[in-house]
Scaffold this motif. Structure first.
Motif, PDB file in Angstrom:
ATOM      1  N   ARG A 193     -36.890  55.017 -37.263  1.00 27.83           N
ATOM      2  CA  ARG A 193     -36.261  53.706 -37.460  1.00 27.83           C
ATOM      3  C   ARG A 193     -35.432  53.603 -38.732  1.00 27.83           C
ATOM      4  NH1 ARG A 193     -39.184  49.808 -34.433  1.00 27.83           N
ATOM      5  NH2 ARG A 193     -39.014  48.236 -36.070  1.00 27.83           N
ATOM      6  N   GLY A 194     -35.236  54.716 -39.428  1.00 25.71           N
ATOM      7  CA  GLY A 194     -34.442  54.672 -40.655  1.00 25.71           C
ATOM      8  C   GLY A 194     -33.853  56.024 -40.994  1.00 25.71           C
ATOM      9  N   ILE A 195     -33.560  56.239 -42.283  1.00 25.45           N
ATOM     10  CA  ILE A 195     -33.027  57.497 -42.799  1.00 25.45           C
ATOM     11  C   ILE A 195     -33.954  57.985 -43.891  1.00 25.45           C
ATOM     12  CG2 ILE A 195     -31.132  58.547 -44.108  1.00 25.45           C
ATOM     13  CD1 ILE A 195     -29.206  56.772 -42.705  1.00 25.45           C
ATOM     14  N   ASP A 196     -34.203  59.295 -43.919  1.00 27.19           N
ATOM     15  CA  ASP A 196     -35.024  59.884 -44.970  1.00 27.19           C
ATOM     16  C   ASP A 196     -34.130  60.588 -45.982  1.00 27.19           C
ATOM     17  OD1 ASP A 196     -37.254  58.990 -43.737  1.00 27.19           O
ATOM     18  OD2 ASP A 196     -37.773  60.894 -42.789  1.00 27.19           O
ATOM     19  N   PHE A 197     -34.395  60.318 -47.268  1.00 34.02           N
ATOM     20  CA  PHE A 197     -33.703  60.984 -48.360  1.00 34.02           C
ATOM     21  C   PHE A 197     -34.689  61.903 -49.084  1.00 34.02           C
ATOM     22  CE2 PHE A 197     -31.159  57.206 -47.737  1.00 34.02           C
ATOM     23  CZ  PHE A 197     -29.863  57.662 -47.906  1.00 34.02           C
ATOM     24  N   ALA A 198     -34.239  63.105 -49.393  1.00 32.90           N
ATOM     25  CA  ALA A 198     -35.087  64.026 -50.155  1.00 32.90           C
ATOM     26  C   ALA A 198     -35.242  63.500 -51.575  1.00 32.90           C
ATOM     27  CB  ALA A 198     -34.480  65.430 -50.170  1.00 32.90           C
ATOM     28  N   GLY A 199     -36.395  63.765 -52.172  1.00 28.20           N
ATOM     29  CA  GLY A 199     -36.598  63.310 -53.532  1.00 28.20           C
ATOM     30  C   GLY A 199     -37.957  63.692 -54.061  1.00 28.20           C
ATOM     31  N   LYS A 200     -38.003  63.968 -55.331  1.00 32.54           N
ATOM     32  CA  LYS A 200     -39.270  64.299 -55.966  1.00 32.54           C
ATOM     33  C   LYS A 200     -40.028  63.011 -56.292  1.00 32.54           C
ATOM     34  CE  LYS A 200     -37.336  68.432 -58.158  1.00 32.54           C
ATOM     35  NZ  LYS A 200     -37.085  69.121 -59.456  1.00 32.54           N
ATOM     36  N   ILE A 201     -41.330  63.167 -56.471  1.00 32.98           N
ATOM     37  CA  ILE A 201     -42.140  62.026 -56.877  1.00 32.98           C
ATOM     38  C   ILE A 201     -41.668  61.544 -58.245  1.00 32.98           C
ATOM     39  CG2 ILE A 201     -44.447  61.254 -57.515  1.00 32.98           C
ATOM     40  CD1 ILE A 201     -45.584  63.171 -55.474  1.00 32.98           C
ATOM     41  N   GLY A 202     -41.392  60.252 -58.342  1.00 33.41           N
ATOM     42  CA  GLY A 202     -40.933  59.661 -59.604  1.00 33.41           C
ATOM     43  C   GLY A 202     -39.439  59.442 -59.668  1.00 33.41           C
ATOM     44  N   THR A 203     -38.694  59.876 -58.614  1.00 38.01           N
ATOM     45  CA  THR A 203     -37.245  59.640 -58.594  1.00 38.01           C
ATOM     46  C   THR A 203     -36.975  58.141 -58.496  1.00 38.01           C
ATOM     47  OG1 THR A 203     -36.861  61.759 -57.497  1.00 38.01           O
ATOM     48  CG2 THR A 203     -35.083  60.123 -57.392  1.00 38.01           C
ATOM     49  N   GLU A 204     -36.066  57.641 -59.331  1.00 41.96           N
ATOM     50  CA  GLU A 204     -35.760  56.210 -59.339  1.00 41.96           C
ATOM     51  C   GLU A 204     -34.970  55.818 -58.100  1.00 41.96           C
ATOM     52  OE1 GLU A 204     -33.719  55.439 -62.994  1.00 41.96           O
ATOM     53  OE2 GLU A 204     -35.585  55.211 -64.130  1.00 41.96           O
ATOM     54  N   LEU A 205     -35.381  54.730 -57.468  1.00 37.52           N
ATOM     55  CA  LEU A 205     -34.735  54.197 -56.276  1.00 37.52           C
ATOM     56  C   LEU A 205     -34.053  52.878 -56.642  1.00 37.52           C
ATOM     57  CD1 LEU A 205     -37.671  54.858 -53.795  1.00 37.52           C
ATOM     58  CD2 LEU A 205     -35.765  56.368 -54.369  1.00 37.52           C
ATOM     59  N   LEU A 206     -32.805  52.694 -56.211  1.00 37.50           N
ATOM     60  CA  LEU A 206     -31.974  51.584 -56.664  1.00 37.50           C
ATOM     61  C   LEU A 206     -31.675  50.590 -55.547  1.00 37.50           C
ATOM     62  CD1 LEU A 206     -29.357  53.710 -58.655  1.00 37.50           C
ATOM     63  CD2 LEU A 206     -31.561  52.829 -59.471  1.00 37.50           C
ATOM     64  N   ALA A 207     -31.564  49.329 -55.919  1.00 39.18           N
ATOM     65  CA  ALA A 207     -31.081  48.304 -54.991  1.00 39.18           C
ATOM     66  C   ALA A 207     -29.588  48.511 -54.787  1.00 39.18           C
ATOM     67  CB  ALA A 207     -31.350  46.919 -55.544  1.00 39.18           C
ATOM     68  N   VAL A 208     -29.109  48.407 -53.532  1.00 40.11           N
ATOM     69  CA  VAL A 208     -27.697  48.665 -53.230  1.00 40.11           C
ATOM     70  C   VAL A 208     -26.864  47.386 -53.208  1.00 40.11           C
ATOM     71  CG1 VAL A 208     -28.214  50.764 -51.949  1.00 40.11           C
ATOM     72  CG2 VAL A 208     -28.174  48.566 -50.751  1.00 40.11           C
ATOM     73  N   ALA A 209     -27.504  46.212 -53.219  1.00 40.55           N
ATOM     74  CA  ALA A 209     -26.782  44.937 -53.169  1.00 40.55           C
ATOM     75  C   ALA A 209     -27.673  43.857 -53.777  1.00 40.55           C
ATOM     76  CB  ALA A 209     -26.417  44.582 -51.723  1.00 40.55           C
ATOM     77  N   PRO A 210     -27.082  42.728 -54.200  1.00 35.52           N
ATOM     78  CA  PRO A 210     -27.904  41.663 -54.760  1.00 35.52           C
ATOM     79  C   PRO A 210     -28.804  41.055 -53.693  1.00 35.52           C
ATOM     80  CG  PRO A 210     -25.657  40.909 -54.446  1.00 35.52           C
ATOM     81  CD  PRO A 210     -25.653  42.375 -54.189  1.00 35.52           C
ATOM     82  N   GLY A 211     -30.012  40.684 -54.076  1.00 33.57           N
ATOM     83  CA  GLY A 211     -30.928  40.093 -53.121  1.00 33.57           C
ATOM     84  C   GLY A 211     -32.240  39.698 -53.775  1.00 33.57           C
ATOM     85  N   ARG A 212     -33.151  39.221 -52.948  1.00 29.33           N
ATOM     86  CA  ARG A 212     -34.448  38.772 -53.420  1.00 29.33           C
ATOM     87  C   ARG A 212     -35.560  39.588 -52.767  1.00 29.33           C
ATOM     88  NH1 ARG A 212     -36.549  32.465 -53.397  1.00 29.33           N
ATOM     89  NH2 ARG A 212     -38.195  32.721 -54.949  1.00 29.33           N
ATOM     90  N   VAL A 213     -36.518  40.023 -53.565  1.00 28.39           N
ATOM     91  CA  VAL A 213     -37.645  40.809 -53.063  1.00 28.39           C
ATOM     92  C   VAL A 213     -38.551  39.884 -52.249  1.00 28.39           C
ATOM     93  CG1 VAL A 213     -39.627  42.230 -53.666  1.00 28.39           C
ATOM     94  CG2 VAL A 213     -37.530  42.350 -55.054  1.00 28.39           C
ATOM     95  N   VAL A 214     -38.718  40.233 -50.947  1.00 22.70           N
ATOM     96  CA  VAL A 214     -39.551  39.406 -50.065  1.00 22.70           C
ATOM     97  C   VAL A 214     -40.901  40.063 -49.793  1.00 22.70           C
ATOM     98  CG1 VAL A 214     -37.619  38.240 -48.966  1.00 22.70           C
ATOM     99  CG2 VAL A 214     -38.429  40.406 -48.027  1.00 22.70           C
TER     100      VAL A 214
END
Length: 426
Positions: free
Chosen positions: A326-347
């Motif tokens: 149901r989505g896309i997987d990105f490779a990444g090590k534990i602790g890699t910072e993940l960023l918001a791509v657009a303004p919004g509110r955490v629900v």
């Protein structure tokens, strides 16, 4: 008095200036500072300008003063024109009356002179007539009496005319009307000059207005075309979702948030005005909608990493059976910072069955993004986040075979293929 000042004010100067500060606060309240942005598309520069409260208040006062001055000048001009015509008619009537009186007076004086001369001739004949018969003398005396009667009548008529109250004031009225006529004409000339200056100023303002409208229209058109290119990259995805670009633009103009700003109010002009104003207003509405749409939609990558698994049906890593991803997987090590791509509110920020530690952000217009399998959350439910805000760290929590980011974009709660959105920047 001193106790009152020291109790409510820090100093005597603060007490004296308090009314002015109150007036200034009221001005700022009704004319708050405004900011607007102009984009130089060929160069890629963005210029921000700020309109201060003092500048907005001064411009407002100038417009009000111009309207009042134009209204007063027009009123005076319209009022004095019929007054001038009335004064002209009255002056002509008085002049006619005066000419008639002067003509009568000249006729009376000419007749009076003629009768006086005739009376002198008769008197001379009577005095020098030695051999005149009695009948001739009687005729001369009768003629003298008749001439004297006519002369006395003319003298009485002339005296009455000169002493007539209705006659003397008419001459004075004529002088007064002449003076009023000249004064009104001078005022009318001044108003004509002011009206000419006003028309010239209005012509200059109209020219400047055309230049401003044409410039803004051109800039809006250029910016609109550039923004439309960005949206066209995800048109196929929008069509698959059953939503049109026009609907999204309309929703973007109505959408408001602390990060994006208040809703855009469409501008409508009177149909009697030039069509260019409404076309400009429609162009601004389209440009603003596209700009906000590009800002609100979750376009871009949440992490600069390669994609290890795409959206769609794949072999489940645990069961080996086909299952929809149901989505896309990105490779990444534990602790890699993940960023918001657009303004919004955490629900949502917490554990979710199968997803592990997750963060879900609502961006408005029905779009949300979901980050799954995190090792740590950096935001809380209810927080507003900007593009580039670190929302958490990559991990392998939940149903995961190793460290990575499972990323979903949902429209009205249903996930869809986010490939076009993720690759929009490339």
């Amino acid at each position: 008095m001193i106790n009152f000042i020291t109790r409510h004010f820090t100093s005597l100067w603060a007490f004296i200036t308090s009314p002015f500060r109150a007036v200034w606060r009221m001005i700022v309240r009704f004319f708050p500072p405004r900011q607007f942005t102009v984009m130089d598309t060929p160069r890629g520069n963005v210029y921000s300008f700020e309109q201060s409260s003092f500048w907005r208040f001064t411009r407002f006062c100038g417009k009000v003063g111009l309207v009042l001055w134009a209204s007063w000048s027009t009123y005076v001009f319209v009022y004095h024109r019929p007054l001038l015509q009335k004064r002209t008619q009255q002056l002509e009537m008085v002049r006619d009356t005066h000419a008639r009186h002067m003509n009568d007076l000249q006729t009376y004086l000419s007749k009076y002179t003629s009768l006086a001369r005739e009376l002198n001739v008769i008197d001379d004949k009577i005095l020098n007539a030695k051999d005149t018969s009695d009948s001739d003398k009687e005729k001369l005396m009768n003629s003298r009496s008749k001439t004297w009667g006519e002369l006395d009548f003319l003298r009485t008529r002339i005296v009455e005319m000169l002493k007539d109250e209705d006659y003397a004031p008419e001459y004075l009225k004529m002088s007064e009307l002449a003076a009023e006529y000249e004064l009104t004409r001078a005022e009318n000339e001044g108003l004509k000059k002011q009206n000419t200056q006003m028309m010239e100023s209005m012509a200059e303002m109209a020219t400047a207005d055309n230049i401003i409208v044409d410039t803004i229209t051109a800039l809006t058109k250029e910016n609109t075309e550039e923004l439309q290119k960005q949206i066209k990259k995800i048109n196929s995805t929008l069509i698959a979702l059953g939503v049109s670009e026009k609907t999204l633009i309309k929703g973007a103009n109505k959408y408001s948030s602390p990060l994006v700003g208040s809703a855009f109010t469409p501008i409508e002009f009177d149909k009697k005005l030039d069509d260019k104003y409404q076309k400009l207003a429609d162009g601004l509405e389209l440009w603003n909608g596209l700009r906000r749409l590009n800002e609100v939609l979750p376009l871009g990558k949440p992490v600069q990493s390669r994609i290890t698994s795409n959206y769609g049906t794949r072999k489940d890593p645990f069961t080996g059976k086909p299952k929809k991803h149901r989505g896309i997987d990105f490779a990444g090590k534990i602790g890699t910072e993940l960023l918001a791509v657009a303004p919004g509110r955490v629900v949502s920020a917490g554990d979710r069955v199968g997803y592990g530690t997750t963060v879900e952000i609502d961006h408005g217009l029905g779009f949300t993004t979901l980050y799954a399998h995190l090792s740590q959350i950096k935001v809380s439910r209810g927080d507003w986040v900007r593009p580039g805000t670190v929302i958490g760290l990559a991990g392998d929590s939940g149903r995961s075979t190793g460290p990575h980011l499972h990323y979903e974009i949902r429209y009205k709660g249903a996930p869809f293929d986010p490939t076009k959105f993720v690759k929009e920047e490339q």
